[in-house]
Design an enzyme around this catalytic site. Structure first.
Site, short mmCIF file in Angstrom:
data_model
loop_
_atom_site.label_atom_id
_atom_site.label_comp_id
_atom_site.label_asym_id
_atom_site.label_seq_id
_atom_site.Cartn_x
_atom_site.Cartn_y
_atom_site.Cartn_z
N GLU A 68 36.01 6.62 -10.58
CA GLU A 68 36.82 6.48 -11.79
C GLU A 68 38.18 5.91 -11.41
O GLU A 68 38.90 6.48 -10.59
CB GLU A 68 37.02 7.81 -12.54
CG GLU A 68 37.78 7.58 -13.85
CD GLU A 68 38.06 8.83 -14.70
OE1 GLU A 68 38.44 8.67 -15.87
OE2 GLU A 68 37.91 9.95 -14.19
N ASP A 88 45.53 1.69 -19.37
CA ASP A 88 46.75 1.32 -20.09
C ASP A 88 46.54 -0.01 -20.82
O ASP A 88 46.05 -0.97 -20.22
CB ASP A 88 47.91 1.18 -19.09
CG ASP A 88 48.15 2.48 -18.33
OD1 ASP A 88 47.98 3.55 -18.94
OD2 ASP A 88 48.47 2.42 -17.13
N LYS A 143 51.55 -6.55 -24.38
CA LYS A 143 52.29 -7.83 -24.34
C LYS A 143 51.52 -8.87 -23.52
O LYS A 143 51.04 -8.58 -22.44
CB LYS A 143 53.66 -7.61 -23.70
CG LYS A 143 54.58 -6.77 -24.57
CD LYS A 143 56.01 -6.85 -24.11
CE LYS A 143 56.91 -6.03 -25.02
NZ LYS A 143 57.52 -4.88 -24.33
N ASP A 180 40.52 3.53 -26.72
CA ASP A 180 40.84 3.79 -28.13
C ASP A 180 41.50 2.56 -28.73
O ASP A 180 41.67 2.48 -29.94
CB ASP A 180 41.85 4.93 -28.21
CG ASP A 180 43.12 4.55 -27.43
OD1 ASP A 180 43.01 4.44 -26.19
OD2 ASP A 180 44.18 4.31 -28.04
N THR A 221 37.13 12.60 -21.52
CA THR A 221 38.38 12.55 -20.76
C THR A 221 39.47 13.21 -21.62
O THR A 221 39.27 13.43 -22.82
CB THR A 221 38.80 11.09 -20.44
OG1 THR A 221 39.43 10.51 -21.58
CG2 THR A 221 37.61 10.25 -20.02
N GLU A 222 40.61 13.45 -21.01
CA GLU A 222 41.73 14.06 -21.77
C GLU A 222 42.13 13.16 -22.95
O GLU A 222 42.29 13.63 -24.07
CB GLU A 222 42.95 14.27 -20.86
CG GLU A 222 42.91 15.52 -20.01
CD GLU A 222 42.23 15.31 -18.66
OE1 GLU A 222 41.75 14.19 -18.39
OE2 GLU A 222 42.18 16.28 -17.87
N TYR A 223 42.30 11.87 -22.68
CA TYR A 223 42.69 10.94 -23.74
C TYR A 223 41.62 10.86 -24.82
O TYR A 223 41.92 10.82 -26.01
CB TYR A 223 42.93 9.54 -23.16
CG TYR A 223 44.32 9.33 -22.63
CD1 TYR A 223 44.77 10.04 -21.52
CD2 TYR A 223 45.19 8.41 -23.21
CE1 TYR A 223 46.05 9.84 -21.02
CE2 TYR A 223 46.46 8.20 -22.71
CZ TYR A 223 46.88 8.91 -21.61
OH TYR A 223 48.15 8.71 -21.12
N GLU A 224 40.38 10.84 -24.39
CA GLU A 224 39.27 10.70 -25.34
C GLU A 224 39.26 11.87 -26.33
O GLU A 224 39.13 11.68 -27.54
CB GLU A 224 37.97 10.66 -24.54
CG GLU A 224 36.76 10.24 -25.32
CD GLU A 224 35.59 9.97 -24.38
OE1 GLU A 224 35.58 10.49 -23.24
OE2 GLU A 224 34.68 9.24 -24.82
N1 SAH Z 1 41.20 8.41 -17.50
C1 SAH Z 1 42.19 9.36 -18.01
C2 SAH Z 1 43.62 8.80 -17.96
C3 SAH Z 1 43.85 7.54 -18.77
S1 SAH Z 1 45.54 6.98 -18.72
C4 SAH Z 1 41.82 9.74 -19.42
O1 SAH Z 1 41.02 9.04 -20.05
O2 SAH Z 1 42.31 10.77 -19.92
C5 SAH Z 1 45.38 5.65 -17.56
C6 SAH Z 1 45.57 6.10 -16.12
O3 SAH Z 1 45.32 4.99 -15.28
C7 SAH Z 1 46.98 6.58 -15.81
O4 SAH Z 1 46.92 7.87 -15.22
C8 SAH Z 1 47.52 5.52 -14.84
O5 SAH Z 1 48.37 6.07 -13.85
C9 SAH Z 1 46.25 4.98 -14.22
N2 SAH Z 1 46.34 3.60 -13.75
C10 SAH Z 1 46.73 2.54 -14.48
N3 SAH Z 1 46.71 1.41 -13.75
C11 SAH Z 1 46.30 1.77 -12.50
C12 SAH Z 1 46.10 1.05 -11.30
N4 SAH Z 1 46.34 -0.26 -11.22
N5 SAH Z 1 45.67 1.74 -10.21
C13 SAH Z 1 45.46 3.07 -10.28
N6 SAH Z 1 45.64 3.80 -11.41
C14 SAH Z 1 46.07 3.16 -12.51
#
Ligand code: SAH
Length: 207
Positions: free
Chosen positions: A35, A111, A115, A147, A186-189
């Site tokens: 992941e 993320d 932009k 999302d 996941t937490e966000y989900e």
């Molecule tokens: N998968 C989790 C968190 C999602 S937030 C969930 O669904 O709840 C996105 C996460 O990706 C963040 O914790 C951020 O630090 C990480 N992330 C973003 N770009 C990254 C990168 N290039 N390498 C490693 N982690 C990254």
């Protein structure tokens, strides 16, 4: 989602844990899942507990979120032995894993970087797609969930344009046909389902 306060010495704390990856895994005949951007780890921890025959690896560029995941694990009675974490940016992954190592890669709620000038940072942009191709075994699968409408549309278009990619499934409303209560979230989900925001999914592989 609220910004997490950085924990002092987080990188040392996570590196001292038994859950931190300390040696480069050697290619093996087992299933290896990754992941990318694991956040606080709810998904990967539960996947590891439910699938003890698969090796799970979770990475995140922020050690503080990995520390939260380790705290969750420390509370578990039956601790999974098939789970390792790494606090790195995914761009550096080949310092830690051999090529063609993973059978499945999960990109959960990456993320969105809305932009246009940040397009290169999106985890479904071209540089990252190339990286995944090198990480995956032949027929290895990527499962991407979001999302975010903008990131979904961008990712679908970018992936569909690639001649060496085959889309297995895509949907802009995953839980129209699945019950979230039957799934490892996941937490966000969990949070977005609670807000009635449809979860989008794309799963694909390289030809
Ligand atoms: N998968 C989790 C968190 C999602 S937030 C969930 O669904 O709840 C996105 C996460 O990706 C963040 O914790 C951020 O630090 C990480 N992330 C973003 N770009 C990254 C990168 N290039 N390498 C490693 N982690 C990254």
């Amino acid at each position: 989602m609220g910004r997490l306060r950085k924990i002092k010495n987080d990188i040392d704390l996570v590196k001292n844990s038994d859950y931190y990856l300390k040696t480069i895994p050697v290619p093996n005949n087992e299933l290896n899942y990754l992941e990318i951007g694991m956040g606080k780890g709810n998904f990967i921890i539960n996947m590891a507990v439910n699938n003890p025959e698969i090796n799970f690896y979770g990475l995140d560029k922020f050690p503080t979120v990995i520390f939260k995941a380790i705290k969750k694990l420390n509370k578990l009675e039956n601790k999974p032995k098939n789970l390792k974490f790494l606090a790195i940016d995914v761009s550096d992954i080949f310092e830690y894993f051999p090529k063609n190592f993973f059978h499945k890669i999960f990109l959960n709620f990456s993320d969105p970087w809305p932009k246009k000038r940040h397009e290169k940072r999106r985890l479904t942009s071209d540089t990252y797609l190339k990286l995944y191709k090198d990480l995956l075994t032949k027929d290895g699968i990527i499962q991407f969930k979001t999302d975010n409408d903008g990131l979904y549309a961008y990712s679908l278009e970018n992936i569909q344009a690639k001649k060496d990619i085959e889309i297995i499934e895509f949907t802009n409303n995953l839980y129209a046909k699945l019950n979230p209560e039957d799934c490892i979230l996941t937490e966000y989900e969990k949070k977005f389902i609670g807000m009635d925001i449809p979860i989008k999914l794309i799963s694909f592989k390289f030809k």
